[in-house]
Design a protein around this motif. Structure first.
Motif, PDB file in Angstrom:
ATOM      1  N   PRO A  83       0.800  -1.222   0.000  1.00 53.94           N
ATOM      2  CA  PRO A  83       0.000   0.000   0.000  1.00 53.94           C
ATOM      3  C   PRO A  83       0.840   1.283   0.000  1.00 53.94           C
ATOM      4  N   GLN A  84       2.100   1.202   0.418  1.00 57.33           N
ATOM      5  CA  GLN A  84       2.950   2.399   0.451  1.00 57.33           C
ATOM      6  C   GLN A  84       3.719   2.597  -0.847  1.00 57.33           C
ATOM      7  N   THR A  85       4.229   1.493  -1.427  1.00 55.58           N
ATOM      8  CA  THR A  85       5.090   1.630  -2.608  1.00 55.58           C
ATOM      9  C   THR A  85       4.394   1.240  -3.903  1.00 55.58           C
ATOM     10  N   GLY A  86       3.305   0.477  -3.809  1.00 58.53           N
ATOM     11  CA  GLY A  86       2.636  -0.017  -5.004  1.00 58.53           C
ATOM     12  C   GLY A  86       3.332  -1.218  -5.631  1.00 58.53           C
ATOM     13  N   GLN A  87       4.430  -1.677  -5.034  1.00 58.98           N
ATOM     14  CA  GLN A  87       5.171  -2.831  -5.542  1.00 58.98           C
ATOM     15  C   GLN A  87       4.378  -4.117  -5.322  1.00 58.98           C
TER      16      GLN A  87
END
Length: 155
Positions: A83-87
């Protein structure tokens, strides 16, 4: 803390890995994953769920070569986005190992690797490609899986 991470680093050899993925509707998988983790979407409203079975051999801490543990592992997983990096990331829905020691150790670290009893049988062709793959035992009930008719991929 870098020294602690290096001290706790684990090395192992993975063998006889069977990876089966299913393309399923998101609504089937969504209840199994925390809401904070967005599912990876494939084809509009589907995602993948996978079953992975493998042998873990010569498992040991990098700086402590003994003891070396051997066990089998099975996990059910799906794919999410951080949710923070989209990775892309893997979310383990359930996991089990055949070593009670490993199960107990991982539970103290917050990993819920359940104890299970199962076996893998992977005979080789003469050129070391598996001719069949069967696994079975007891993990939340009796189960059995068999895969055969493997073909080698072109080099």
């Amino acid at each position: 803390m870098l020294w602690l991470n290096q001290l706790l680093r684990i090395e192992m050899i993975l063998q006889d890995v069977l990876y089966i993925s299913y393309h399923v509707p998101i609504e089937v998988v969504r209840p199994l994953v925390p809401e904070a983790l967005p599912l990876s979407v494939v084809g509009g409203d589907n995602t993948f769920i996978s079953v992975v079975i493998l042998k873990c051999r010569h498992v040991h801490a990098t700086y402590f070569p003994f003891p070396r543990l051997h066990y089998e592992q099975i996990n059910i997983r799906t794919y999410v986005k951080d949710p923070q990096t989209g990775q892309q990331a893997v979310y383990f829905i359930r996991s089990a190992v055949t070593s009670p020691v490993v199960s107990a150790l991982t539970s103290t670290m917050g990993l819920s690797w359940e104890p299970a009893v199962f076996h893998l049988d992977v005979p080789d062709f003469p050129d070391n490609w598996p001719s069949a793959y069967s696994a079975g035992g007891n993990w939340q009930g009796n189960w059995f899986l068999k895969a055969d008719n493997f073909i080698s991929l072109p080099s």
